[in-house]
Motif scaffolding. Structure first.
Motif, short mmCIF file in Angstrom:
data_model
loop_
_atom_site.label_atom_id
_atom_site.label_comp_id
_atom_site.label_asym_id
_atom_site.label_seq_id
_atom_site.Cartn_x
_atom_site.Cartn_y
_atom_site.Cartn_z
N ILE B 18 0.85 -1.19 0.00
CA ILE B 18 0.00 0.00 0.00
C ILE B 18 0.89 1.24 0.00
CG2 ILE B 18 -1.72 1.29 1.32
CD1 ILE B 18 -2.83 -1.24 0.03
N ALA B 19 0.60 2.15 -0.91
CA ALA B 19 1.40 3.36 -1.02
C ALA B 19 0.87 4.42 -0.06
CB ALA B 19 1.36 3.87 -2.46
N GLN B 20 1.71 5.33 0.25
CA GLN B 20 1.35 6.50 1.05
C GLN B 20 0.81 6.14 2.44
OE1 GLN B 20 2.49 9.11 -0.20
NE2 GLN B 20 2.71 8.50 -2.33
N VAL B 21 1.45 5.18 3.06
CA VAL B 21 1.09 4.86 4.44
C VAL B 21 1.81 5.84 5.35
CG1 VAL B 21 1.19 3.11 6.27
CG2 VAL B 21 0.77 2.43 3.90
N GLN B 22 1.07 6.51 6.17
CA GLN B 22 1.70 7.50 7.04
C GLN B 22 2.19 6.88 8.34
OE1 GLN B 22 -0.72 11.00 8.10
NE2 GLN B 22 0.89 12.16 7.10
N VAL B 58 -3.57 5.96 6.16
CA VAL B 58 -3.18 5.90 4.76
C VAL B 58 -3.72 7.15 4.05
CG1 VAL B 58 -3.26 4.54 2.63
CG2 VAL B 58 -3.33 3.39 4.85
N LEU B 59 -2.84 7.85 3.34
CA LEU B 59 -3.27 9.05 2.61
C LEU B 59 -4.09 8.64 1.39
CD1 LEU B 59 0.02 11.15 2.69
CD2 LEU B 59 -1.88 11.13 4.33
N TYR B 60 -5.10 9.42 1.13
CA TYR B 60 -5.95 9.15 -0.03
C TYR B 60 -5.42 9.96 -1.21
CZ TYR B 60 -10.11 8.22 -2.78
OH TYR B 60 -10.97 7.80 -3.77
N TYR B 61 -5.17 9.28 -2.31
CA TYR B 61 -4.67 10.01 -3.49
C TYR B 61 -5.03 9.23 -4.74
CZ TYR B 61 -1.09 6.55 -4.42
OH TYR B 61 -0.47 5.39 -4.75
N ASN B 130 -12.77 -0.50 11.73
CA ASN B 130 -13.20 0.90 11.65
C ASN B 130 -12.38 1.63 10.59
OD1 ASN B 130 -12.69 3.93 12.76
ND2 ASN B 130 -14.76 3.23 13.18
N ILE B 131 -13.07 2.48 9.87
CA ILE B 131 -12.39 3.39 8.95
C ILE B 131 -12.97 4.78 9.18
CG2 ILE B 131 -12.22 4.11 6.53
CD1 ILE B 131 -11.80 1.32 5.71
N THR B 132 -12.10 5.73 9.38
CA THR B 132 -12.54 7.11 9.54
C THR B 132 -11.80 7.97 8.54
OG1 THR B 132 -12.88 6.75 11.90
CG2 THR B 132 -12.78 9.03 11.16
N MET B 133 -12.56 8.65 7.70
CA MET B 133 -11.97 9.57 6.72
C MET B 133 -12.26 10.99 7.18
SD MET B 133 -12.99 7.80 3.14
CE MET B 133 -12.02 8.96 2.16
N THR B 134 -11.24 11.80 7.15
CA THR B 134 -11.43 13.17 7.60
C THR B 134 -10.97 14.14 6.52
OG1 THR B 134 -10.99 12.45 9.87
CG2 THR B 134 -10.92 14.83 9.45
N GLY B 138 -6.58 22.53 4.82
CA GLY B 138 -5.16 22.55 5.14
C GLY B 138 -4.59 21.18 5.44
N GLU B 139 -5.37 20.13 5.27
CA GLU B 139 -4.85 18.79 5.54
C GLU B 139 -5.12 17.86 4.37
OE1 GLU B 139 -5.91 17.00 9.22
OE2 GLU B 139 -5.60 18.83 10.37
N VAL B 140 -4.25 16.90 4.20
CA VAL B 140 -4.41 15.90 3.14
C VAL B 140 -5.48 14.90 3.57
CG1 VAL B 140 -3.25 14.06 1.86
CG2 VAL B 140 -2.03 16.17 2.41
#
Lengths: 127, 158
Positions: B18-22, B58-61, B130-134, B138-140
């Motif tokens: 998985i890419a862009q894992v923070q 994980v960043l969404y892109y 659980n999945i929480t998308m915010t 000013g935030e990714v």
């Protein structure tokens, strides 16, 4: 086979009573007749939480050996069944009153996880 | 002596990196059963069970606009957030299966790159709990994901 020699994790005891018959008159006066000199009907409930199944099995085997609620037996000494009790050892027993314990109901076994169970035993003192 | 930092970490979901894992974290706890008797003063225990849970962000892109891709936050999101299935007037649900090909669970590998071919890792079958998308100014956009292991991890090399 004697009663299993294990220290319980919880214990409750009811000390029973002497055979007394009470008569109450209409004016409220009470008359009591003592029919015997020995206290009986003590109830001893023992819980053995989270013991290994091999230990739990001892209670089932003992229950079978004394033919369920039929035969009487004496329970363990101060280091086991009465473990943790620092009072007079006779106080929790039935023998001092000429009584012996029998099973009041079958042992209850609750499986907790593989190999581990909790057992509850209810005993009653009878002459 | 080697220390590891965030850049050494990665995460594989059903075999895909998985890419862009923070960040990711994993926690394993053991529950206890007391075996202290009436004759004892100090607690004694036996182990009762073990629970392994974890989380990741994980960043969404989108690599290419309009293409969701299969190795980003969208992969996680689509395992849990699903459109209702066509099933008559009274059925308004959607499958709870999260794994590939309709299976219930996904395979998740939390990896540390130590320079070897396989690296260090913990791999487990998980259910995403659980999945929480915010979305915030000013935030990714990112997905915070929590998961729980089904049984003990399949592979542990750490």
């Amino acid at each position: 086979m004697p009663f299993p020699d294990l220290v319980p994790t919880a214990r409750t005891f009811e000390s029973g009573d002497y055979p007394v018959k009470t008569f109450k008159a209409q004016n409220g006066a009470e008359t009591r007749i003592l029919y015997g000199s020995n206290r009986t009907n003590m109830k001893l409930s023992l819980t053995y939480a989270n013991i290994f199944d091999a230990d739990a099995e001892q209670f089932l085997d003992h229950y079978d050996e004394v033919q369920g609620t039929f035969q009487t037996f004496s329970v363990g000494g101060t280091d086991t069944t009465r473990g943790g009790w620092e009072g007079n050892k006779d106080a929790l027993g039935a023998q001092s009153q000429g009584s012996r314990y029998r099973y009041e109901s079958p042992p209850q076994v609750v499986q907790v996880r593989p190999g581990v169970s909790s057992v509850t035993v209810n005993l009653i003192g009878v002459l | 002596m080697s220390y590891y930092t965030g850049r050494h970490g990665s995460l594989l979901l059903d075999g895909n990196t998985i890419a862009q894992v923070q960040n990711w974290s994993v926690s394993s706890s053991v529950s206890l059963l007391s075996i202290k008797t009436l004759a004892e003063t100090d607690d004694r225990f036996i182990a009762d069970g073990r629970t392994t849970t974890g989380s990741c962000r994980v960043l969404y892109y989108q690599e290419t606009p309009g293409v969701k891709g299969s190795n980003n936050a969208s992969t996680f999101i689509n395992k849990v957030i699903k459109a209702r299935e066509v099933g008559g007037d009274f059925y308004q649900g959607a499958t709870l299966a999260q794994g590939p090909n309709g299976t219930n669970r996904s395979s998740l590998r939390l990896k540390i790159d130590d320079g070897t071919d396989d690296g260090l890792y913990i791999e487990m079958r998980v259910i995403i709990t659980n999945i929480t998308m915010t979305m915030a100014v000013g935030e990714v956009l990112a997905a915070d994901i929590t998961f729980q292991s089904h049984g003990a991890p399949q592979f542990v090399n750490i």
